[in-house]
Design a protein around this motif. Sequence first.
Motif, short mmCIF file in Angstrom:
data_model
loop_
_atom_site.label_atom_id
_atom_site.label_comp_id
_atom_site.label_asym_id
_atom_site.label_seq_id
_atom_site.Cartn_x
_atom_site.Cartn_y
_atom_site.Cartn_z
N UNK A 59 -22.50 2.57 -34.13
CA UNK A 59 -21.88 2.03 -32.93
C UNK A 59 -20.76 1.09 -33.37
N UNK A 60 -19.51 1.43 -33.05
CA UNK A 60 -18.35 0.66 -33.51
C UNK A 60 -17.72 -0.05 -32.32
N UNK A 61 -17.47 -1.37 -32.49
CA UNK A 61 -16.87 -2.17 -31.43
C UNK A 61 -15.71 -2.97 -32.03
N UNK A 62 -14.61 -3.02 -31.30
CA UNK A 62 -13.48 -3.88 -31.69
C UNK A 62 -13.39 -5.02 -30.69
N UNK A 63 -13.43 -6.24 -31.20
CA UNK A 63 -13.34 -7.41 -30.33
C UNK A 63 -11.87 -7.69 -30.03
N UNK A 64 -11.59 -8.34 -28.89
CA UNK A 64 -10.20 -8.65 -28.54
C UNK A 64 -9.63 -9.76 -29.40
N UNK A 65 -8.33 -9.99 -29.26
CA UNK A 65 -7.67 -11.08 -29.97
C UNK A 65 -8.28 -12.41 -29.51
N UNK A 66 -8.33 -13.46 -30.31
CA UNK A 66 -7.71 -13.50 -31.64
C UNK A 66 -8.59 -12.99 -32.77
N UNK A 67 -9.88 -12.65 -32.47
CA UNK A 67 -10.74 -12.21 -33.57
C UNK A 67 -10.27 -10.89 -34.17
N UNK A 68 -9.99 -9.90 -33.28
CA UNK A 68 -9.58 -8.57 -33.75
C UNK A 68 -10.53 -8.06 -34.83
N UNK A 69 -11.81 -8.20 -34.56
CA UNK A 69 -12.82 -7.82 -35.54
C UNK A 69 -13.44 -6.49 -35.16
#
Length: 205
Positions: A59-69
């Motif tokens: 399960x892949x998740x991209x967090x929003x800025x500023x983390x961009x993780x």
Amino acid sequence: MTKITSIILLLGAVWINAQVGINTTKPEKELTVNGTMKTSGMVFKKPMEKLGADENYTFIIKSPAPENKITAYNDSFVPNSPAPINLVQFKITCDPSDKDWVNQFDTKINSNKFLVVISSFGFTQPTRTYSADWLTPMPQIFAYADGGTWKLKADYQGFSPDSSFPTGVWTLNLLVFDRSYAKDFNSTQDLRASTTGSAAAPLIQ
């Protein structure tokens, strides 16, 4: 002409059934990529292929800025690693002298990394008060951050189980969210002399 057509059809059939691997000599699907990948306009296969008995999900998740993780979750890799949303249950036996009061319980859940919400609760004993009979017991249940961890409080303030009853046990079900993918908003409103009101501005939209 007939021979040429047959050869083209044969090559086409081989290509359709082939599996392509990038940075791997043993592709497991039509396309297997071993490494980083950037894509746009991705089209998923329909119907979606089910996982096999020996396969697991990631399960892949991209967090929003500023983390961009970008975080990948897979129980087979790290079985005890937290997911984006976790359900945690605590069963807490109270002090025998009070029977229903949990003044402070430290969950040890990192309050800087996680957001905790009490989703539901239960208590094993009936409670009563020795004042007016028309009072209805209302539980006071809180989850609050203090000292870097989440603490719990539970009590029927002004009420308690009868002294002849066993000590009460609270069941507290928590939803624990990774703060990288969740936000909490706080707003204080004053209705003044009215019984109705509205937020000064939308907290989310």
